[in-house]
Design a protein around this motif. Structure first.
Motif, PDB file in Angstrom:
ATOM      1  N   LYS A  99       0.981  -1.308  -0.159  1.00  0.00           N
ATOM      2  CA  LYS A  99       0.091   0.240   0.011  1.00  0.00           C
ATOM      3  C   LYS A  99       0.876   1.338   0.118  1.00  0.00           C
ATOM      4  N   GLY A 100       0.333   2.237  -0.685  1.00  0.00           N
ATOM      5  CA  GLY A 100       1.112   3.635  -0.629  1.00  0.00           C
ATOM      6  C   GLY A 100       0.100   4.728  -0.595  1.00  0.00           C
ATOM      7  N   TRP A 131       3.307   1.068   3.126  1.00  0.00           N
ATOM      8  CA  TRP A 131       3.106   0.026   3.954  1.00  0.00           C
ATOM      9  C   TRP A 131       3.547  -1.286   3.610  1.00  0.00           C
ATOM     10  N   ASP A 132       4.344  -2.093   4.035  1.00  0.00           N
ATOM     11  CA  ASP A 132       4.654  -3.473   3.974  1.00  0.00           C
ATOM     12  C   ASP A 132       3.325  -4.385   4.217  1.00  0.00           C
ATOM     13  N   LYS A 172       3.891  -2.472   8.329  1.00  0.00           N
ATOM     14  CA  LYS A 172       4.974  -1.424   8.935  1.00  0.00           C
ATOM     15  C   LYS A 172       4.906  -0.376   7.991  1.00  0.00           C
ATOM     16  N   LYS A 173       4.688   0.846   8.506  1.00  0.00           N
ATOM     17  CA  LYS A 173       4.990   2.326   7.590  1.00  0.00           C
ATOM     18  C   LYS A 173       6.412   2.625   7.388  1.00  0.00           C
ATOM     19  N   TYR A 174       6.602   3.008   6.153  1.00  0.00           N
ATOM     20  CA  TYR A 174       7.940   3.758   5.863  1.00  0.00           C
ATOM     21  C   TYR A 174       7.740   5.166   5.015  1.00  0.00           C
ATOM     22  N   LEU A 175       8.666   5.821   5.172  1.00  0.00           N
ATOM     23  CA  LEU A 175       8.922   7.197   4.647  1.00  0.00           C
ATOM     24  C   LEU A 175       9.715   6.853   3.286  1.00  0.00           C
ATOM     25  N   ASN A 216      14.760   1.448   9.908  1.00  0.00           N
ATOM     26  CA  ASN A 216      14.175   2.472  10.814  1.00  0.00           C
ATOM     27  C   ASN A 216      12.972   3.350  10.109  1.00  0.00           C
ATOM     28  N   GLY A 217      12.443   2.749   8.810  1.00  0.00           N
ATOM     29  CA  GLY A 217      11.522   3.349   8.335  1.00  0.00           C
ATOM     30  C   GLY A 217      11.716   4.273   7.142  1.00  0.00           C
TER      31      GLY A 217
END
Length: 396
Positions: free
Chosen positions: A27-28, A34-35, A39-42, A356-357
């Motif tokens: 998802k974006g 999001w994986d 988990k959320k990533y920048l 660390n995202g």
């Protein structure tokens, strides 16, 4: 499915040309991903400069949905309305006259290589077929474009390379001039070498290439696969240098994620392509050109090239503040193409940032490369810099 389940399936059924991967994004939204495990990533890699508007920009999503309900494909045996509209948008915002659509940056560069040779022949220079390219360049993965790519690591195992390319150091006009012969038909260069290490040309270099091409009757081709679409602070990268090429190639951010590439050229050069000389079955089909036209309009209407300069300067400044505390050599780039040059191997740092995202990538072993969406804000930049600092503090 979990990341582990996706990885197991992919490992079994997909040829491994990308190495071991630890993430599966599902998802974006905007600059975030999001994986499969939540988990959320920048995302400051932007799909390797593809997601210039971030993920799932509502205008692009709407354009794709609308076009998908109308018409997906007819082939280029027929006129295509969104393709014509996209072509006009690109020509109106460049110094070029005509366009050719394909599916990727490599295909766009293939078209430019063919056009350069054909134009030389049509101009009476029947023995001119060589193209000069630059060391540490990157032009694609096809046989012609990896030959054009002057990095030996991409050639290993695929020898012999194709005939017709000469390599010279980037940013070296003297070496370029020395390489020109009666067989030379064009010079192919990236305004800034992104994959090759975020290498910035010195003042006068691109103009010097223009002068050499004018003197020796050569085409000047700018590979703007990564530098077009506002990333450097102007819609096309060349516009920030005041040097107009004869041919431009582009892809990456053009379609916000749908597969599209384009080659633009001056009319008298483009006329060397006639029916039967070049084609692409899927090139510029209704779906991808509808998405691309909306992408272009959005970048222009929202002045995202201006934002790229503002946020790029802010990002570079934030990273430079870390220099005294960690083994940082320099920060270089232009707009939102940014390289953090380390004095040590940067691969562990790239891995730690992802842990660390923050999604980024290591280039040429020592450089952390950032290609974030053009519509990021100061908060996103601060978040990214904080994660970089956190990651450094855990390693050094």
């Amino acid at each position: 499915m979990t990341t582990a389940e996706i990885k197991e399936m992919a490992t079994e059924y997909i040829i491994n040309t990308y190495g071991d991967r630890s993430l599966a994004f599902v998802k974006g939204e905007g600059p975030y991903l999001w994986d499969a495990d939540g988990k959320k990533y920048l995302d400051f890699l932007g799909g390797l400069a593809v997601n210039g508007l971030g993920h799932c920009h509502p205008k692009v999503v709407a354009a794709i949905r609308e076009q998908a309900g109308k018409l997906l494909h007819t082939s280029n045996l027929y006129y295509i309305q969104p393709q014509a509209e996209l072509a006009k948008l690109l020509i109106d915002n460049s110094d070029m006259d005509q366009s050719f659509f394909c599916n990727s940056g490599a295909e766009a560069n293939e078209a430019a290589i063919k056009l350069a040779r054909k134009y030389a022949k049509d101009s009476g220079r029947t023995d001119a077929y060589e193209i000069i390219t630059m060391e540490n360049s990157f032009h694609g993965r096809t046989m012609a474009t990896i030959t054009a790519t002057a990095q030996t690591k991409y050639h290993v195992g695929f020898e012999p390379m194709l005939e017709g390319f000469k390599y010279v150091p980037f940013d070296d006009l003297e070496a370029t001039e020395a390489a020109i012969s009666e067989k030379t038909c064009a010079i192919l260069v990236e305004p800034i070498q992104s994959e090759g290490g975020v290498n910035i040309p010195t003042d006068g270099y691109l103009q010097g290439l223009r002068d050499l091409c004018d003197t020796h009757n050569l085409l000047l081709i700018f590979d703007e696969v990564q530098t077009a679409m506002g990333r450097l602070g102007t819609f096309f990268g060349y516009q920030g240098y005041g040097v107009v090429p004869d041919v431009i190639t582009m892809a990456k951010a053009l379609g916000s994620g749908v597969p599209i590439g384009a080659m633009l050229a001056k009319r008298h050069i483009a006329e060397s392509f006639v029916p039967g000389t070049h084609a692409a079955t899927f090139g510029g089909n209704p779906l991808v050109t509808a998405a691309a036209a909306t992408t272009v309009r959005t970048i222009l209407e929202e002045n995202l090239a201006v934002n790229a300069v503002k946020m790029g300067n802010y990002l570079a400044g934030g990273l430079m503040e870390l220099k005294g505390k960690y083994p940082i050599k320099e920060v270089r780039g232009k707009g939102l193409l940014c390289g953090l040059v380390m004095e040590v191997d940067a691969k562990p740092l790239a891995a730690k940032c992802i842990e660390n995202g923050l999604v980024t990538i290591c280039t040429n072993d020592y450089i952390l490369r950032f290609l974030p969406p053009l519509n990021i804000n100061a908060g996103h930049v601060e978040e990214a810099v904080n994660i970089v600092e956190k990651s450094m503090s855990e390693i050094f």
